[in-house]
Design a protein around this motif. Structure first.
Motif, PDB file in Angstrom:
ATOM      1  N   GLN A 382       0.830  -1.221   0.000  1.00 16.44           N
ATOM      2  CA  GLN A 382       0.000   0.000   0.000  1.00 16.44           C
ATOM      3  C   GLN A 382       0.850   1.251   0.000  1.00 16.44           C
ATOM      4  O   GLN A 382       0.547   2.220  -0.695  1.00 16.44           O
ATOM      5  CB  GLN A 382      -0.935   0.013   1.213  1.00 16.44           C
ATOM      6  N   THR A 383       1.939   1.236   0.804  1.00 19.92           N
ATOM      7  CA  THR A 383       2.750   2.447   0.881  1.00 19.92           C
ATOM      8  C   THR A 383       3.647   2.594  -0.346  1.00 19.92           C
ATOM      9  O   THR A 383       3.927   3.704  -0.773  1.00 19.92           O
ATOM     10  CB  THR A 383       3.624   2.458   2.151  1.00 19.92           C
ATOM     11  N   ARG A 384       4.082   1.476  -0.926  1.00 15.08           N
ATOM     12  CA  ARG A 384       4.988   1.562  -2.080  1.00 15.08           C
ATOM     13  C   ARG A 384       4.274   1.778  -3.402  1.00 15.08           C
ATOM     14  O   ARG A 384       4.764   2.465  -4.278  1.00 15.08           O
ATOM     15  CB  ARG A 384       5.809   0.273  -2.209  1.00 15.08           C
ATOM     16  N   ARG A 388      -4.882   0.063  -6.685  1.00 14.77           N
ATOM     17  CA  ARG A 388      -6.297   0.461  -6.623  1.00 14.77           C
ATOM     18  C   ARG A 388      -7.135  -0.665  -6.040  1.00 14.77           C
ATOM     19  O   ARG A 388      -8.240  -0.438  -5.572  1.00 14.77           O
ATOM     20  CB  ARG A 388      -6.802   0.860  -7.990  1.00 14.77           C
ATOM     21  N   ALA A 389      -6.605  -1.874  -6.108  1.00 14.54           N
ATOM     22  CA  ALA A 389      -7.296  -2.991  -5.469  1.00 14.54           C
ATOM     23  C   ALA A 389      -6.264  -3.955  -4.918  1.00 14.54           C
ATOM     24  O   ALA A 389      -5.188  -4.129  -5.500  1.00 14.54           O
ATOM     25  CB  ALA A 389      -8.192  -3.707  -6.474  1.00 14.54           C
ATOM     26  N   ILE A 390      -6.600  -4.540  -3.786  1.00 13.86           N
ATOM     27  CA  ILE A 390      -5.731  -5.556  -3.185  1.00 13.86           C
ATOM     28  C   ILE A 390      -6.567  -6.793  -2.937  1.00 13.86           C
ATOM     29  O   ILE A 390      -7.637  -6.719  -2.317  1.00 13.86           O
ATOM     30  CB  ILE A 390      -5.156  -5.100  -1.828  1.00 13.86           C
ATOM     31  N   ILE A 391      -6.073  -7.911  -3.423  1.00 10.36           N
ATOM     32  CA  ILE A 391      -6.722  -9.177  -3.105  1.00 10.36           C
ATOM     33  C   ILE A 391      -5.679 -10.017  -2.381  1.00 10.36           C
ATOM     34  O   ILE A 391      -4.622 -10.315  -2.936  1.00 10.36           O
ATOM     35  CB  ILE A 391      -7.203  -9.887  -4.386  1.00 10.36           C
ATOM     36  N   ASP A 392      -5.974 -10.350  -1.117  1.00  8.80           N
ATOM     37  CA  ASP A 392      -5.041 -11.241  -0.445  1.00  8.80           C
ATOM     38  C   ASP A 392      -5.614 -12.642  -0.446  1.00  8.80           C
ATOM     39  O   ASP A 392      -6.833 -12.832  -0.504  1.00  8.80           O
ATOM     40  CB  ASP A 392      -4.705 -10.744   0.975  1.00  8.80           C
ATOM     41  N   ILE A 393      -4.731 -13.614  -0.474  1.00  7.95           N
ATOM     42  CA  ILE A 393      -5.148 -15.007  -0.632  1.00  7.95           C
ATOM     43  C   ILE A 393      -4.317 -15.872   0.315  1.00  7.95           C
ATOM     44  O   ILE A 393      -3.085 -15.779   0.320  1.00  7.95           O
ATOM     45  CB  ILE A 393      -5.036 -15.443  -2.116  1.00  7.95           C
ATOM     46  N   ALA A 394      -5.025 -16.680   1.122  1.00 14.32           N
ATOM     47  CA  ALA A 394      -4.332 -17.348   2.214  1.00 14.32           C
ATOM     48  C   ALA A 394      -5.038 -18.626   2.645  1.00 14.32           C
ATOM     49  O   ALA A 394      -6.262 -18.679   2.722  1.00 14.32           O
ATOM     50  CB  ALA A 394      -4.265 -16.395   3.412  1.00 14.32           C
ATOM     51  N   GLY A 478     -10.409   3.636   1.387  1.00 19.95           N
ATOM     52  CA  GLY A 478     -10.393   3.983  -0.034  1.00 19.95           C
ATOM     53  C   GLY A 478      -9.756   2.941  -0.928  1.00 19.95           C
ATOM     54  O   GLY A 478      -9.827   3.052  -2.143  1.00 19.95           O
ATOM     55  N   VAL A 479      -9.118   1.939  -0.325  1.00 18.40           N
ATOM     56  CA  VAL A 479      -8.531   0.875  -1.152  1.00 18.40           C
ATOM     57  C   VAL A 479      -9.542  -0.273  -1.252  1.00 18.40           C
ATOM     58  O   VAL A 479     -10.032  -0.766  -0.235  1.00 18.40           O
ATOM     59  CB  VAL A 479      -7.215   0.346  -0.534  1.00 18.40           C
TER      60      VAL A 479
END
Ligand code: BES
Ligand code: MN
Ligand code: ZN
Length: 524
Positions: A382-384, A388-394, A478-479
């Motif tokens: 997020q900082t780097r 516009r969208a983040i999908i994490d998968i675990a 906002g993300v």
């Protein structure tokens, strides 16, 4: 007696021969595309509609067996239901006939992939050097590419550590030939596009199948680097433990601190979309082995926890597929890699961890380590990169396995658009997701008396939701963010699916590829 000198000479030769044998035994069948036609002999695969309706390639092959095929079908009670297969060695002039049921369904990419998958699986246990899959229907112009994708996925094997038994017949070698209308269009679609999706899935399956002693964080990084060699538009960044310490990433470090194998953060950035367009980030849990740490797991089935890095492997496999096929998207894979071990240096329950974002939590269980590695990775991307969208998968919780079983991953999202798109991509790709809630009340169970949060609740309720909620606390407003809990999907138990043989599934690669195709590339 053989003198020691000549032994030294003999040994390397012997090893080389063994390696050659092993690599030959390991290779999967190749795929080729030819014009439709019905061969008079050899091994063939044909589809059968529900009720074993005698038509198409099935009728043509049956005629050449003097009705033998029909008799075999009747005797076996084979009805042509979708997803069923009847494997018949030696029928009439044919070395082998593989019958694949397609039910009453019309041709669709998913159906074609399933047909190819079952033929791919039949190919693994067959000595036939050439298996011809007959598909006369021209309604899907690139049908052959989807049949081929299925065949590649269904025919997946992992034989790296098995020595061939001397004198045993060689099975699973040779070619699957797709005999189809529009062979040229299918071949082109396969070579330029779908082959890369199959490669992405293979990459993820291989890494998840590899044991923890072979694939630990640094080795994951080495394999990922190698997979991206020569792939255009990709920049790779790797953070070692010193780089992570400098950034205050004490959360991922806390998971790895009990292991002799140091943690890593692997990042692959692919730019195939418009310059300056904010990327989509796929962030994967990469626990190369999860013992539970000091909150040690029971031994039963603990061996399976080698696949606790599937999320990371699928994120990287997906971006590998996107980059190789030249997708018009800016996408990032982040693999949060650590090994969760108990030792004298391991983190303890009760420890308080300050994460890279500054937010703190109290460790309730060192076995809730997936969320611990993910939050630093999430903060980093997020900082780097301002995605516009983040999908994490675990492979995050046993609770997801209990809730959804073998057919759906758990989807958690606050962004309605992203949730809808992922549900649609799941249905289209066959890697399905089911939405579960992120209720605001979950915050209560994650309260700590001494830190901002704690990493697990004590109510024993909504375990998958609490995990999702914890991760969500590191997502900036906002993300657009979605969390996929794939604990039940990463490893396939009996029964196999047509495109998912038993073992590591590589779940997520096809889902993410489809998401990008339909909701990023097609939406421009
Ligand atoms: N890797 C496991 C989750 C898991 C379980 C994956 C079964 C695949 C199959 C995860 O790290 C874990 O141990 N989760 C705990 C969380 C709990 C301590 C809050 C769980 O689900 O029990
Ligand atoms: Mn765990
Ligand atoms: Zn885990």
């Amino acid at each position: 007696m053989i003198p020691a000198r000549s032994l030294r000479l003999v040994r390397p030769v012997f090893v080389v021969v063994l390696l050659l044998l092993a690599s030959a035994a390991q290779a999967q069948r190749s795929l080729s595309f030819e014009a439709y036609g019905v061969p008079a002999e050899g091994a063939v695969a044909v589809t059968v509609r529900q009720g074993a309706v005698l038509e198409g390639a099935f009728a043509a092959v049956d005629a050449r067996t003097g009705g033998g095929l029909q008799r075999a079908v009747a005797t076996a009670g084979f009805l042509g239901d979708r997803g069923t297969m009847l494997n018949l060695p030696g029928v009439g002039p044919y070395q082998q006939v593989v019958l694949v049921g397609i039910g009453a369904d019309l041709a669709s990419p998913r159906l074609l992939e399933d047909v190819g998958g079952l033929v791919g699986q039949a190919g693994v246990t067959s000595a036939a050097p050439r298996i011809e899959l007959l598909w006369p229907d021209a309604s899907v112009p690139t049908a052959g590419a989807h049949l081929a994708l299925g065949a590649a996925l269904g025919g997946y094997t992992f034989r790296q550590y098995r020595n061939p038994k001397p004198g045993a017949p060689v099975l699973g070698q040779g070619t699957i030939v797709l005999r189809i209308a529009n062979a040229d269009a299918s071949r082109a679609a396969w070579e330029s596009d779908w082959r890369h999706v199959a490669e992405g899935v293979r990459f993820a399956r291989d890494l998840a199948t590899e044991p923890g002693n072979a694939v630990y964080p640094e080795e994951f990084v080495a394999r990922a680097r190698k997979a991206f060699e020569g792939v255009r538009g990709v920049r790779i960044e790797v953070l070692d433990e010193r780089a992570m310490a400098r950034l205050g990433m004490r959360s991922i470090l806390a998971v790895g601190v009990g292991s002799a194998r140091p943690p890593r953060l692997f990042v692959a950035r692919y730019t195939g979309g418009p310059e300056g367009e904010a990327p989509i980030a796929f962030v994967g849990k990469g626990i190369t082995f999860d013992t539970g740490g000091i909150s040690l797991k029971p031994n039963e089935n603990m061996w399976r926890m080698k696949y606790d890095m599937t999320g990371a492997a699928s994120s990287v496999g997906a971006v590998l597929a996107l980059a190789r096929r030249g997708a018009k998207v800016n996408a990032i894979a982040v693999a949060a890699l650590a090994e969760n071990m108990p030792s004298g240096t391991a983190a303890r329950p009760g420890d308080v961890v300050r994460t890279a974002s500054g937010q703190t939590y109290e460790i309730m269980s060192t076995d809730a380590e997936g969320r611990m590695v993910l939050v630093d990775a999430l903060w980093f991307v997020q900082t780097r990169d301002q995605p516009r969208a983040i999908i994490d998968i675990a492979t995050l919780t046993g609770s997801q396995v209990t809730a959804l079983g073998d057919e759906y991953a758990g989807l958690f999202a606050r962004d309605e658009t992203l949730a809808t798109q992922l549900l649609a991509a799941g249905a289209a790709s066959g890697e399905e997701v089911w939405r579960l809630p992120l209720h605001p009340s979950y915050a209560k169970d994650l309260e700590s008396p001494i830190a901002d949060l704690r990493n697990a609740g004590s109510s024993g309720k909504a375990g998958a939701g609490l995990g999702a909620f914890f991760i969500g606390a590191w997502v900036q407003p906002g993300v657009a963010w979605a969390h996929l809990d794939i604990a039940s999907m990463a490893w396939r138990d009996d029964p196999a699916l047509p495109t998912v043989p038993l073992g590591a599934s590589g779940y997520g690669v096809r889902l993410f590829d489809r998401f990008v195709r339909d909701h990023v590339e097609a939406a421009r």
